[in-house]
Design a protein around this motif. Sequence first.
Motif, PDB file in Angstrom:
ATOM      1  N   THR A 123       1.012  -1.202   0.012  1.00  0.00           N
ATOM      2  CA  THR A 123       0.197  -0.074   0.159  1.00  0.00           C
ATOM      3  C   THR A 123       0.820   1.345  -0.041  1.00  0.00           C
ATOM      4  OG1 THR A 123      -0.067   0.128   2.651  1.00  0.00           O
ATOM      5  CG2 THR A 123      -1.979  -1.193   1.188  1.00  0.00           C
ATOM      6  N   MET A 124       2.113   1.288   0.051  1.00  0.00           N
ATOM      7  CA  MET A 124       2.822   2.499   0.173  1.00  0.00           C
ATOM      8  C   MET A 124       2.944   3.037  -1.267  1.00  0.00           C
ATOM      9  SD  MET A 124       4.829   4.851   1.130  1.00  0.00           S
ATOM     10  CE  MET A 124       5.316   4.518   3.042  1.00  0.00           C
ATOM     11  N   SER A 125       2.672   4.436  -1.592  1.00  0.00           N
ATOM     12  CA  SER A 125       2.764   4.831  -2.814  1.00  0.00           C
ATOM     13  C   SER A 125       3.259   6.168  -2.782  1.00  0.00           C
ATOM     14  CB  SER A 125       1.515   4.885  -3.372  1.00  0.00           C
ATOM     15  OG  SER A 125       0.604   5.924  -2.779  1.00  0.00           O
ATOM     16  N   THR A 126       4.148   6.562  -3.464  1.00  0.00           N
ATOM     17  CA  THR A 126       4.841   7.815  -3.651  1.00  0.00           C
ATOM     18  C   THR A 126       4.367   8.697  -5.043  1.00  0.00           C
ATOM     19  OG1 THR A 126       6.861   7.061  -4.668  1.00  0.00           O
ATOM     20  CG2 THR A 126       6.768   7.110  -2.507  1.00  0.00           C
ATOM     21  N   SER A 127       4.312   9.979  -4.929  1.00  0.00           N
ATOM     22  CA  SER A 127       3.952  10.765  -6.047  1.00  0.00           C
ATOM     23  C   SER A 127       4.207  12.077  -5.913  1.00  0.00           C
ATOM     24  CB  SER A 127       2.370  10.715  -6.148  1.00  0.00           C
ATOM     25  OG  SER A 127       1.894  11.111  -4.985  1.00  0.00           O
ATOM     26  N   ASN A 128       3.996  12.890  -6.714  1.00  0.00           N
ATOM     27  CA  ASN A 128       4.270  14.513  -6.930  1.00  0.00           C
ATOM     28  C   ASN A 128       5.736  14.637  -6.557  1.00  0.00           C
ATOM     29  OD1 ASN A 128       1.345  14.751  -7.891  1.00  0.00           O
ATOM     30  ND2 ASN A 128       0.675  14.892  -5.605  1.00  0.00           N
ATOM     31  N   LEU A 129       6.598  14.534  -7.237  1.00  0.00           N
ATOM     32  CA  LEU A 129       7.868  14.676  -7.038  1.00  0.00           C
ATOM     33  C   LEU A 129       8.110  16.028  -7.274  1.00  0.00           C
ATOM     34  CD1 LEU A 129      10.980  14.432  -6.593  1.00  0.00           C
ATOM     35  CD2 LEU A 129      11.098  13.617  -9.006  1.00  0.00           C
ATOM     36  N   LEU A 130       8.592  17.226  -6.306  1.00  0.00           N
ATOM     37  CA  LEU A 130       8.873  18.435  -6.454  1.00  0.00           C
ATOM     38  C   LEU A 130      10.255  18.988  -6.420  1.00  0.00           C
ATOM     39  CD1 LEU A 130       7.343  21.455  -6.792  1.00  0.00           C
ATOM     40  CD2 LEU A 130       7.442  21.415  -4.398  1.00  0.00           C
ATOM     41  N   LEU A 131      10.897  19.091  -7.493  1.00  0.00           N
ATOM     42  CA  LEU A 131      12.082  19.542  -7.494  1.00  0.00           C
ATOM     43  C   LEU A 131      12.422  21.015  -7.611  1.00  0.00           C
ATOM     44  CD1 LEU A 131      13.589  17.371 -10.627  1.00  0.00           C
ATOM     45  CD2 LEU A 131      13.774  16.913  -8.048  1.00  0.00           C
ATOM     46  N   PRO A 132      13.288  21.629  -6.717  1.00  0.00           N
ATOM     47  CA  PRO A 132      13.487  23.067  -6.534  1.00  0.00           C
ATOM     48  C   PRO A 132      13.641  23.564  -7.972  1.00  0.00           C
ATOM     49  CG  PRO A 132      15.628  21.936  -6.256  1.00  0.00           C
ATOM     50  CD  PRO A 132      14.584  20.776  -6.429  1.00  0.00           C
ATOM     51  N   ALA A 133      13.000  25.090  -8.066  1.00  0.00           N
ATOM     52  CA  ALA A 133      13.020  25.920  -9.230  1.00  0.00           C
ATOM     53  C   ALA A 133      14.356  26.129  -9.768  1.00  0.00           C
ATOM     54  CB  ALA A 133      12.139  27.212  -8.784  1.00  0.00           C
ATOM     55  N   THR A 134      15.314  26.127  -8.854  1.00  0.00           N
ATOM     56  CA  THR A 134      16.540  26.303  -9.175  1.00  0.00           C
ATOM     57  C   THR A 134      17.203  25.392 -10.177  1.00  0.00           C
ATOM     58  OG1 THR A 134      17.536  25.526  -7.108  1.00  0.00           O
ATOM     59  CG2 THR A 134      17.221  27.762  -7.245  1.00  0.00           C
ATOM     60  N   VAL A 135      16.718  24.238 -10.034  1.00  0.00           N
ATOM     61  CA  VAL A 135      17.130  23.128 -10.664  1.00  0.00           C
ATOM     62  C   VAL A 135      16.216  23.094 -11.975  1.00  0.00           C
ATOM     63  CG1 VAL A 135      17.231  20.424 -10.837  1.00  0.00           C
ATOM     64  CG2 VAL A 135      18.064  21.563  -8.928  1.00  0.00           C
ATOM     65  N   THR A 136      14.860  23.164 -12.047  1.00  0.00           N
ATOM     66  CA  THR A 136      14.130  22.773 -13.162  1.00  0.00           C
ATOM     67  C   THR A 136      13.861  24.262 -13.810  1.00  0.00           C
ATOM     68  OG1 THR A 136      12.119  23.747 -11.922  1.00  0.00           O
ATOM     69  CG2 THR A 136      12.490  21.268 -11.782  1.00  0.00           C
ATOM     70  N   GLY A 137      14.370  25.391 -13.460  1.00  0.00           N
ATOM     71  CA  GLY A 137      14.250  26.630 -14.028  1.00  0.00           C
ATOM     72  C   GLY A 137      13.107  27.285 -14.160  1.00  0.00           C
ATOM     73  N   ASP A 138      12.108  26.949 -13.289  1.00  0.00           N
ATOM     74  CA  ASP A 138      10.739  27.203 -13.157  1.00  0.00           C
ATOM     75  C   ASP A 138      10.772  28.597 -12.021  1.00  0.00           C
ATOM     76  OD1 ASP A 138       9.807  25.484 -14.928  1.00  0.00           O
ATOM     77  OD2 ASP A 138       9.239  23.953 -13.614  1.00  0.00           O
ATOM     78  N   LEU A 139      11.689  29.552 -12.216  1.00  0.00           N
ATOM     79  CA  LEU A 139      11.636  30.431 -11.242  1.00  0.00           C
ATOM     80  C   LEU A 139      10.687  31.757 -11.786  1.00  0.00           C
ATOM     81  CD1 LEU A 139      15.683  30.463 -10.610  1.00  0.00           C
ATOM     82  CD2 LEU A 139      13.744  29.906  -9.149  1.00  0.00           C
ATOM     83  N   ASP A 140       9.977  32.482 -11.209  1.00  0.00           N
ATOM     84  CA  ASP A 140       9.333  33.630 -11.325  1.00  0.00           C
ATOM     85  C   ASP A 140      10.194  34.746 -10.951  1.00  0.00           C
ATOM     86  OD1 ASP A 140       7.493  35.297 -11.882  1.00  0.00           O
ATOM     87  OD2 ASP A 140       6.489  35.028  -9.770  1.00  0.00           O
ATOM     88  N   THR A 141      10.978  35.096 -11.987  1.00  0.00           N
ATOM     89  CA  THR A 141      11.909  36.177 -11.563  1.00  0.00           C
ATOM     90  C   THR A 141      11.361  37.489 -12.248  1.00  0.00           C
ATOM     91  OG1 THR A 141      12.795  35.968 -13.688  1.00  0.00           O
ATOM     92  CG2 THR A 141      13.914  34.655 -11.819  1.00  0.00           C
ATOM     93  N   LYS A 142      11.808  38.635 -11.824  1.00  0.00           N
ATOM     94  CA  LYS A 142      11.453  39.948 -12.042  1.00  0.00           C
ATOM     95  C   LYS A 142      12.761  40.673 -12.266  1.00  0.00           C
ATOM     96  CE  LYS A 142       6.842  40.106 -10.089  1.00  0.00           C
ATOM     97  NZ  LYS A 142       6.739  38.743  -9.885  1.00  0.00           N
ATOM     98  N   TYR A 143      12.587  41.693 -12.923  1.00  0.00           N
ATOM     99  CA  TYR A 143      13.772  42.790 -13.195  1.00  0.00           C
ATOM    100  C   TYR A 143      13.980  43.923 -12.120  1.00  0.00           C
ATOM    101  CZ  TYR A 143      13.648  40.771 -17.835  1.00  0.00           C
ATOM    102  OH  TYR A 143      13.429  39.851 -19.018  1.00  0.00           O
ATOM    103  N   TYR A 144      15.152  44.454 -11.927  1.00  0.00           N
ATOM    104  CA  TYR A 144      15.384  45.102 -11.119  1.00  0.00           C
ATOM    105  C   TYR A 144      16.948  45.923 -11.301  1.00  0.00           C
ATOM    106  CZ  TYR A 144      19.071  42.556  -8.728  1.00  0.00           C
ATOM    107  OH  TYR A 144      20.433  41.767  -8.675  1.00  0.00           O
ATOM    108  N   GLN A 145      17.096  47.069 -10.712  1.00  0.00           N
ATOM    109  CA  GLN A 145      18.302  47.891 -11.111  1.00  0.00           C
ATOM    110  C   GLN A 145      19.289  47.435 -10.165  1.00  0.00           C
ATOM    111  OE1 GLN A 145      18.463  51.961  -9.776  1.00  0.00           O
ATOM    112  NE2 GLN A 145      20.215  52.443 -11.279  1.00  0.00           N
ATOM    113  N   GLY A 146      20.281  46.719 -10.642  1.00  0.00           N
ATOM    114  CA  GLY A 146      21.276  45.986  -9.568  1.00  0.00           C
ATOM    115  C   GLY A 146      22.762  46.662 -10.004  1.00  0.00           C
ATOM    116  N   PRO A 147      23.981  46.136  -9.822  1.00  0.00           N
ATOM    117  CA  PRO A 147      24.968  46.685 -10.037  1.00  0.00           C
ATOM    118  C   PRO A 147      25.601  46.897 -11.168  1.00  0.00           C
ATOM    119  CG  PRO A 147      25.267  44.364  -9.185  1.00  0.00           C
ATOM    120  CD  PRO A 147      23.958  44.775  -9.142  1.00  0.00           C
ATOM    121  N   ASP A 148      25.069  46.155 -12.401  1.00  0.00           N
ATOM    122  CA  ASP A 148      25.463  46.518 -13.642  1.00  0.00           C
ATOM    123  C   ASP A 148      25.184  47.694 -14.199  1.00  0.00           C
ATOM    124  OD1 ASP A 148      25.405  46.196 -16.658  1.00  0.00           O
ATOM    125  OD2 ASP A 148      25.436  43.898 -16.286  1.00  0.00           O
TER     126      ASP A 148
END
Length: 459
Positions: free
Chosen positions: A321-346
């Motif tokens: 009866t043991m089942s596993t599901s819904n593997l959630l990898l970190p966004a830094t690995v999958t690339g699924d990051l919700d990034t936004k722009y900002y004024q940085g040091p560049d």
Amino acid sequence: SGEENLDVDAGVMDHGPYYPDWENDVQVCTNDGFDADWLELQKLNYLYENKEDCCLTHFWWRMTQCMANEEFKFVSNGETCDTKIFFEDWEDNSPMAWTATTQFDTIQECCAREHWFNYDTCVATSPVIFKFEFCVDVKGLVDPQDCQSADIYANVLEDAINEGCHHAHGLEGIHFDEEDHADDGTTRRLRKRSLHTEDGVDVTTIDATVTKIGGVSLSKVDGSTVCGGDLGGQGFINDLTGTTPDIVSAADSVVSVCGVITVEEEDCKEEACLTEHYHLISDELKHFVNDGDLSLAIKRRSVNRLPPVPELQVTTALDGTMSTSNLLLPATVTGDLDTKYYQGPDPDTCLEKPFFLPGEVPYEDLSECCTNHYQWDIDTCCSKGGGCPDMGIAAIADVVDESGQIVGFYPAYDSKDGKLCDSKLASAFETWENNHSTLDECCDVHFSYNLQSCKSSGR
């Protein structure tokens, strides 16, 4: 009081009151039966039927530890971020909104807040965690009568399930202490074990969290445990707290125990490697159940706990009866990051990141950021930042050839390569030739009826 209390067990938490243990390396509320004599004289102030009340009164600044609800958090460590579960008594670990914290749920948040000046390096050199869900059927478990009982069930079940993970990755021989005592921080200190060998196997730490026992859901809110489902809206204890549950009547019942397993990886950081480790742990858990080892672990831990938990001593984890599901990898690995722009040091363009410091202004579009902060050279800001299609400015990567020289695009109706739009050096165009600064612009103007083919063939 002052000696082992053997009659605390008519129910899960019967006549064994919770009391505060102020020792520096403990500082939690426990009901192990070893409360000092003087506490009896002050029982209105120091003895509690409700563990949550005890924790709120005496250890409000460390509710997470007192309620044994520790979980992986990212914290700054030198030039990178690391993970911790257990925090010393002097470390803030309360999630209350009014309490300042330097603990974060994700690596990207920790690096963005604590190492914003070196974000990419921080992410690359920090450990990663991934999660997956599990469910297993347990026979003979009487329904928890209150949230406090459900929380105790969950603690024992989590300890037992963690044992099932320790053989994964060839980690045979890892020692798990059996001195599981009261429902306090010491149990949790023993449950989370670093899994490793000396032969180059990845350092791996695994922790199970039970979120559902039959019709009762469990969640962590402000460091405490809140129950829903069949026990929703009743508080941490209720009118049945301290009464004797009917264990015999539940002998043939079957309930599902579900939750989340969190895995920390020090060395494995690629998607393929993390996925492989997930399957190894999943297979080991299934063997652990099918071989009867989970049932044995539940019985042993429910007997060794002070006070013991008779409701779990008669249960069986059902084979298959043991089942596993819904593997959630970190966004830094999958690339699924919700990034936004900002004024940085560049000095030339805006940068991207997923989390922002107080005072930083995030922008959804690069063009908006460039307009606000690089108005003296918006073209360069857009081209170096990845392009501003809404302004018709392409990214540098889209308008230069392999040698770095600027190219232009033109309709190539008779191209031998099958390209509808082709490119050549911008300086090679005659004045009469159609010349577009980007591939997309060329396709839009000349091949709007076949955009997909045009854009894919021209890249």
